[in-house]
Design a protein around this motif. Structure first.
Motif, PDB file in Angstrom:
ATOM      1  N   TYR A  67       0.852  -1.189   0.000  1.00 26.55           N
ATOM      2  CA  TYR A  67       0.000   0.000   0.000  1.00 26.55           C
ATOM      3  C   TYR A  67       0.890   1.242   0.000  1.00 26.55           C
ATOM      4  O   TYR A  67       2.079   1.196   0.319  1.00 26.55           O
ATOM      5  N   ARG A  68       0.295   2.356  -0.353  1.00 19.24           N
ATOM      6  CA  ARG A  68       0.948   3.655  -0.243  1.00 19.24           C
ATOM      7  C   ARG A  68       0.055   4.615   0.527  1.00 19.24           C
ATOM      8  O   ARG A  68      -1.167   4.506   0.459  1.00 19.24           O
ATOM      9  N   LEU A  69       0.685   5.540   1.223  1.00 20.74           N
ATOM     10  CA  LEU A  69      -0.035   6.685   1.760  1.00 20.74           C
ATOM     11  C   LEU A  69       0.036   7.778   0.696  1.00 20.74           C
ATOM     12  O   LEU A  69       1.124   8.269   0.369  1.00 20.74           O
ATOM     13  N   THR A  70      -1.104   8.108   0.144  1.00 24.50           N
ATOM     14  CA  THR A  70      -1.168   9.031  -0.982  1.00 24.50           C
ATOM     15  C   THR A  70      -0.493  10.361  -0.656  1.00 24.50           C
ATOM     16  O   THR A  70      -0.766  10.981   0.373  1.00 24.50           O
ATOM     17  N   GLY A  71       0.418  10.750  -1.543  1.00 22.46           N
ATOM     18  CA  GLY A  71       1.114  12.012  -1.359  1.00 22.46           C
ATOM     19  C   GLY A  71       2.299  11.944  -0.429  1.00 22.46           C
ATOM     20  O   GLY A  71       2.968  12.962  -0.209  1.00 22.46           O
ATOM     21  N   HIS A  72       2.585  10.760   0.123  1.00 22.74           N
ATOM     22  CA  HIS A  72       3.679  10.637   1.089  1.00 22.74           C
ATOM     23  C   HIS A  72       4.688   9.561   0.719  1.00 22.74           C
ATOM     24  O   HIS A  72       5.887   9.760   0.894  1.00 22.74           O
ATOM     25  N   ASP A  73       4.246   8.420   0.247  1.00 25.76           N
ATOM     26  CA  ASP A  73       5.151   7.300   0.007  1.00 25.76           C
ATOM     27  C   ASP A  73       5.654   7.291  -1.427  1.00 25.76           C
ATOM     28  O   ASP A  73       4.858   7.304  -2.376  1.00 25.76           O
ATOM     29  N   ALA A  74       6.986   7.252  -1.587  1.00 29.27           N
ATOM     30  CA  ALA A  74       7.580   7.210  -2.912  1.00 29.27           C
ATOM     31  C   ALA A  74       7.423   5.842  -3.564  1.00 29.27           C
ATOM     32  O   ALA A  74       7.466   5.717  -4.780  1.00 29.27           O
ATOM     33  N   ALA A  75       7.263   4.818  -2.770  1.00 25.13           N
ATOM     34  CA  ALA A  75       7.087   3.449  -3.261  1.00 25.13           C
ATOM     35  C   ALA A  75       6.191   2.728  -2.258  1.00 25.13           C
ATOM     36  O   ALA A  75       5.994   3.204  -1.142  1.00 25.13           O
ATOM     37  N   PRO A  76       5.624   1.583  -2.647  1.00 25.63           N
ATOM     38  CA  PRO A  76       4.714   0.895  -1.729  1.00 25.63           C
ATOM     39  C   PRO A  76       5.392   0.458  -0.438  1.00 25.63           C
ATOM     40  O   PRO A  76       6.518  -0.032  -0.446  1.00 25.63           O
ATOM     41  N   ALA A  77       4.709   0.663   0.661  1.00 24.28           N
ATOM     42  CA  ALA A  77       5.108   0.048   1.914  1.00 24.28           C
ATOM     43  C   ALA A  77       4.642  -1.400   1.895  1.00 24.28           C
ATOM     44  O   ALA A  77       3.710  -1.757   1.164  1.00 24.28           O
ATOM     45  N   GLU A  78       5.297  -2.248   2.687  1.00 29.67           N
ATOM     46  CA  GLU A  78       4.965  -3.668   2.674  1.00 29.67           C
ATOM     47  C   GLU A  78       4.811  -4.188   4.099  1.00 29.67           C
ATOM     48  O   GLU A  78       5.416  -3.664   5.037  1.00 29.67           O
ATOM     49  N   SER A  79       4.014  -5.240   4.230  1.00 30.08           N
ATOM     50  CA  SER A  79       3.811  -5.877   5.520  1.00 30.08           C
ATOM     51  C   SER A  79       3.511  -7.347   5.293  1.00 30.08           C
ATOM     52  O   SER A  79       2.648  -7.691   4.475  1.00 30.08           O
ATOM     53  N   ALA A  80       4.238  -8.216   5.979  1.00 33.80           N
ATOM     54  CA  ALA A  80       3.992  -9.651   5.879  1.00 33.80           C
ATOM     55  C   ALA A  80       2.770 -10.009   6.712  1.00 33.80           C
ATOM     56  O   ALA A  80       2.676  -9.661   7.893  1.00 33.80           O
ATOM     57  N   ARG A  81       1.817 -10.733   6.113  1.00 32.48           N
ATOM     58  CA  ARG A  81       0.533 -10.994   6.760  1.00 32.48           C
ATOM     59  C   ARG A  81       0.156 -12.466   6.663  1.00 32.48           C
ATOM     60  O   ARG A  81       0.640 -13.211   5.802  1.00 32.48           O
ATOM     61  N   GLU A  82      -0.741 -12.874   7.565  1.00 30.37           N
ATOM     62  CA  GLU A  82      -1.442 -14.148   7.474  1.00 30.37           C
ATOM     63  C   GLU A  82      -2.929 -13.847   7.275  1.00 30.37           C
ATOM     64  O   GLU A  82      -3.492 -12.996   7.975  1.00 30.37           O
ATOM     65  N   VAL A  83      -3.543 -14.538   6.338  1.00 32.66           N
ATOM     66  CA  VAL A  83      -4.953 -14.314   6.015  1.00 32.66           C
ATOM     67  C   VAL A  83      -5.714 -15.606   6.270  1.00 32.66           C
ATOM     68  O   VAL A  83      -5.353 -16.669   5.747  1.00 32.66           O
ATOM     69  N   ASP A  84      -6.773 -15.535   7.075  1.00 32.11           N
ATOM     70  CA  ASP A  84      -7.622 -16.692   7.378  1.00 32.11           C
ATOM     71  C   ASP A  84      -8.788 -16.743   6.392  1.00 32.11           C
ATOM     72  O   ASP A  84      -9.405 -15.710   6.081  1.00 32.11           O
ATOM     73  N   LEU A  85      -9.102 -17.952   5.916  1.00 25.84           N
ATOM     74  CA  LEU A  85     -10.228 -18.141   5.007  1.00 25.84           C
ATOM     75  C   LEU A  85     -11.040 -19.357   5.428  1.00 25.84           C
ATOM     76  O   LEU A  85     -10.499 -20.311   6.023  1.00 25.84           O
ATOM     77  N   THR A  86     -12.323 -19.324   5.116  1.00 28.26           N
ATOM     78  CA  THR A  86     -13.188 -20.492   5.278  1.00 28.26           C
ATOM     79  C   THR A  86     -13.957 -20.709   3.986  1.00 28.26           C
ATOM     80  O   THR A  86     -14.187 -19.776   3.210  1.00 28.26           O
ATOM     81  N   ARG A  87     -14.369 -21.989   3.757  1.00 24.27           N
ATOM     82  CA  ARG A  87     -15.125 -22.329   2.545  1.00 24.27           C
ATOM     83  C   ARG A  87     -16.532 -22.739   2.944  1.00 24.27           C
ATOM     84  O   ARG A  87     -16.744 -23.579   3.809  1.00 24.27           O
ATOM     85  N   ASP A  88     -17.503 -22.101   2.306  1.00 23.55           N
ATOM     86  CA  ASP A  88     -18.906 -22.366   2.578  1.00 23.55           C
ATOM     87  C   ASP A  88     -19.624 -22.572   1.251  1.00 23.55           C
ATOM     88  O   ASP A  88     -19.597 -21.694   0.376  1.00 23.55           O
TER      89      ASP A  88
END
Length: 372
Positions: free
Chosen positions: A80-101
């Motif tokens: 993601y970027r903070l509009t008007g502030h970040d020259a390039a995307p910031a990054e963050s390592a994440r875990e995403v939970d999903l379920t199937r229905d």
């Protein structure tokens, strides 16, 4: 003694696998198109509670998936970027939970990946305050507190502009977590490393402007400062943001920290005796420093009095250079020391060497901090 810091270089742990198959996770499998589609649909826009933050380019890059029946855990990297502030995307390592229905995957939540620092919004719903030059994001803080920090940052930016002729964005992002522990979590360090400090700056030195420099306030240390102290601390931090592109591993910390304090104190009436009390006590005890502060002298978690002496001595060294050779020469030295060895930089700018500078600095310390 004002809380101070050295620039902090943060590199997020490499938590993602380069391959989509066989990446060492138990149960890892090729990416299910349904999982990929669910994450893409879910990350098409930031969560509603972040609506006040100027975000762009919000997306999750899924690297691996571990499935267990109708449940799945995806490892991903948030961009993601903070509009008007970040020259390039910031990054963050994440875990995403999903379920199937009924055969359809959906995301049920996400969080920082193990070992990765959280984002500010992981700690609570953020409050956003915009200044003329500053974007302040806070959690667990009143709008009045954040507005005060934005006002100080707005004053700091023109002060830095007047002292630093190099190119920079002329804007700053300030993060204000709720507690010292929350601040330390954002930086991935123990709280003891920042106790008593007013703020620190994140970002990677060298190779052009950092994509996501942030000033991170220690709410407990900052609250203890006077109005003048807050102004000095934020001006110091904004100087680090402005000079990031010129700062490399070659730059000695006494120069980068001393320059930041030179900018912060330049328009104040503070005398060396007032602004360098710890070093003054040492000089009056007959403990004149034998050398300019080493990089190791700025390590967190050590003797706070020794750390204060390192910062104070660095400021007085840069103050001396500006007084003897001019502020423009101090700027040229800063820029040159980021490109080449310090002896070369000194020879090209002040026409001297480290030994000569050290002798002149010691004489200034004796004269300005010695016995009344």
């Amino acid at each position: 003694m004002l809380p101070r810091h050295r620039p902090v270089v943060r590199v997020l742990p490499l938590l993602l696998c380069a391959l989509l198959v066989g990446c060492g996770l138990s149960g890892a499998a090729p990416l299910d198109p349904g999982v990929r589609r669910a994450v893409a649909d879910w990350s098409a826009a930031p969560p509603a509670r972040l609506a006040g933050i100027p975000l762009e380019g919000w997306s999750y890059e899924v690297a691996s998936v571990r499935r267990d029946g109708d449940r799945a855990l995806a490892r991903a990297r948030l961009h993601y970027r903070l509009t008007g502030h970040d020259a390039a995307p910031a990054e963050s390592a994440r875990e995403v939970d999903l379920t199937r229905d009924d055969g359809t995957w959906r995301v049920t939540g996400d969080r920082p990946a193990p070992g990765a620092p959280p984002q500010l919004w992981d700690q609570g719903d953020p409050t956003v305050v915009r200044g003329a030059h500053a974007l302040v994001l806070g959690v667990g803080q009143t709008r009045q507190t954040l507005s005060g920090i934005a006002a100080e940052a707005d004053r700091a930016v023109p002060a830095v502009d007047a002292a630093w002729p190099g190119p920079w964005a002329g804007r700053v992002v300030v993060l204000v977590p709720g507690t010292l522990d929350a601040m330390a979590a954002l930086l991935g360090q123990p709280a003891a490393a920042y106790r008593g400090m007013g703020a620190v700056t994140t970002g990677k030195a060298g190779a052009g402007p950092a994509p996501a420099d942030r000033v991170v306030v220690n709410p407990e240390g900052y609250a203890q400062l006077s109005g003048a102290g807050r102004r000095i601390v934020l001006t110091h931090e904004v100087t680090h943001v402005a000079t990031r592109a010129a700062t490399t591993a070659e730059t000695p910390l006494w120069l980068s920290e001393g320059f930041a304090d030179r900018v912060a104190y330049r328009d104040t009436a503070s005398t060396p005796a007032e602004a360098a009390p710890a070093l003054g006590r040492a000089v009056r005890r007959g403990e004149l420093p034998a050398a300019l502060p080493s990089n190791e002298a700025f390590a967190f978690g050590g003797d706070p009095d020794a750390l204060a002496r390192a910062y104070e001595g660095s400021w007085l060294a840069c103050r001396l250079i500006a007084a003897k050779w001019g502020d423009a020469t101090l700027v040229r030295l800063y820029e040159s020391a980021g490109r080449e060895p310090l002896p070369t930089a000194l020879a090209e700018t002040i026409g001297g060497d480290l030994a000569g500078l050290t002798t002149a600095w010691q004489a200034a310390l004796s004269g300005e901090l010695g016995a009344p």
